[in-house]
Design a protein around this motif. Sequence first.
Motif, mmCIF file in Angstrom:
data_model
loop_
_atom_site.group_PDB
_atom_site.id
_atom_site.type_symbol
_atom_site.label_atom_id
_atom_site.label_comp_id
_atom_site.label_asym_id
_atom_site.label_seq_id
_atom_site.Cartn_x
_atom_site.Cartn_y
_atom_site.Cartn_z
ATOM 1 N N SER A 207 81.963 -96.067 -7.881
ATOM 2 C CA SER A 207 81.662 -94.802 -7.203
ATOM 3 C C SER A 207 80.196 -94.693 -6.805
ATOM 4 O O SER A 207 79.770 -93.664 -6.292
ATOM 5 C CB SER A 207 82.020 -93.619 -8.106
ATOM 6 O OG SER A 207 81.245 -93.656 -9.295
ATOM 7 N N ALA B 237 85.847 -95.367 -18.684
ATOM 8 C CA ALA B 237 85.464 -94.283 -17.788
ATOM 9 C C ALA B 237 84.024 -93.874 -18.090
ATOM 10 O O ALA B 237 83.479 -94.208 -19.148
ATOM 11 C CB ALA B 237 86.406 -93.096 -17.963
ATOM 12 N N TRP C 146 87.819 -90.511 -9.180
ATOM 13 C CA TRP C 146 87.285 -91.868 -9.019
ATOM 14 C C TRP C 146 86.976 -92.116 -7.548
ATOM 15 O O TRP C 146 87.403 -91.383 -6.663
ATOM 16 C CB TRP C 146 88.276 -92.923 -9.531
ATOM 17 C CG TRP C 146 89.658 -92.835 -8.957
ATOM 18 C CD1 TRP C 146 90.148 -93.460 -7.842
ATOM 19 C CD2 TRP C 146 90.743 -92.061 -9.490
ATOM 20 N NE1 TRP C 146 91.465 -93.125 -7.644
ATOM 21 C CE2 TRP C 146 91.860 -92.271 -8.645
ATOM 22 C CE3 TRP C 146 90.884 -91.221 -10.599
ATOM 23 C CZ2 TRP C 146 93.089 -91.662 -8.867
ATOM 24 C CZ3 TRP C 146 92.116 -90.613 -10.817
ATOM 25 C CH2 TRP C 146 93.198 -90.850 -9.966
ATOM 26 N N ASP D 105 84.290 -89.979 -14.229
ATOM 27 C CA ASP D 105 84.591 -90.986 -13.217
ATOM 28 C C ASP D 105 85.441 -92.050 -13.892
ATOM 29 O O ASP D 105 84.970 -92.783 -14.754
ATOM 30 C CB ASP D 105 83.276 -91.579 -12.684
ATOM 31 C CG ASP D 105 83.501 -92.788 -11.784
ATOM 32 O OD1 ASP D 105 84.656 -93.039 -11.377
ATOM 33 O OD2 ASP D 105 82.511 -93.483 -11.490
ATOM 34 N N SER E 256 86.748 -94.936 -12.926
ATOM 35 C CA SER E 256 86.246 -96.305 -12.690
ATOM 36 C C SER E 256 87.325 -97.366 -12.878
ATOM 37 O O SER E 256 87.658 -98.103 -11.958
ATOM 38 C CB SER E 256 85.044 -96.640 -13.578
ATOM 39 O OG SER E 256 83.943 -95.840 -13.266
#
Length: 326
Positions: free
Chosen positions: A149, A196, A210, A235, A237
């Motif tokens: 991200s 995460a 995400w 996030d 990920s």
Amino acid sequence: MGELALVEAVRMALARALEDDPRVILLGEDIGVNGGVFRATDGLAARFGVDRVLDTPLAETAIAGIAVGAAAHGLRPVAEIQFMGFLYPALDQLANHAARLRNRTRGRLTCPMVLRAPFGGGIHAPEHHSESFEAMLAHVPGLRVVVPSSPARAYGLLLAAIRDPDPVVFLEPKRLYRSIREEVTDDGAALPLDRAVMLSAGEDVTLVTWGAMVQEAREAVEGMAAEGVSVELIDLSALKPIDRATIRRSVAKTGRCVVLHEAPLTAGLGAEIAADLAEHCLTHLLAPIRRVAPPDVVIPYPRLEDHYMPTTGQVVGTIREVMEFS
């Protein structure tokens, strides 16, 4: 150290991998002489040679198949599919061969390959150029699915993916390719592929997302803070495996959860997250788990794309609803 865009961080990671490990090769359509459709591999063929940065025919099945064979014989191929919408022909190789090779050979062979693909909407591209079917890939046992991200995360996660002994699908949110810049150090440090990241701590509601949607999520967090609502932003990920423990801990604290993604609603990863929380965090929940996602339609042509993509306003409205639930 310097400020890089996400696509530049990808290029830096690829260069680092090529320099550090002679087993690494790159292959894909127009990635050599032309440097790729988004210029992610620009200059790498001149620097490392055309025997390590290979232009291939327009044949996604062949690209994935060559990568599987090369990985099984000791190389570490990084294959590029120009757009995620062109990845469908490669699914046969990914699901039937790359993901099964370790199990099929009882561990005698592994498949240390990476398949890169720009994905997601928001750039007003034509049909097949804005797909988001990450949940389909995450459903395949044996595949890792990773989405960065930010530039720094793209660098560290891609290096980790290349060094992993099993196949990794590395999805790059092309809306972020050049829209954000941050400091990235070319230190060769990899990031964990199964965790995460908490981008902001909060007490009232957990927001999970995400890829490019992290931008809308950040804006929603700021908007809710102005209203006195504390949002914990995660996030994800790693889409496969999902870091369930981090999400559960957060929801056990906040009691509320909103999941945001730009893939269609039905059977998206938001549904998997919601099911896991219903199973393991039911007694902590103060409100129903909510999902913010587009409708179950093909992503429209450019003029209607803005009506399809989730917005900050939708996220804010959904957070308000879970906060008001009683």
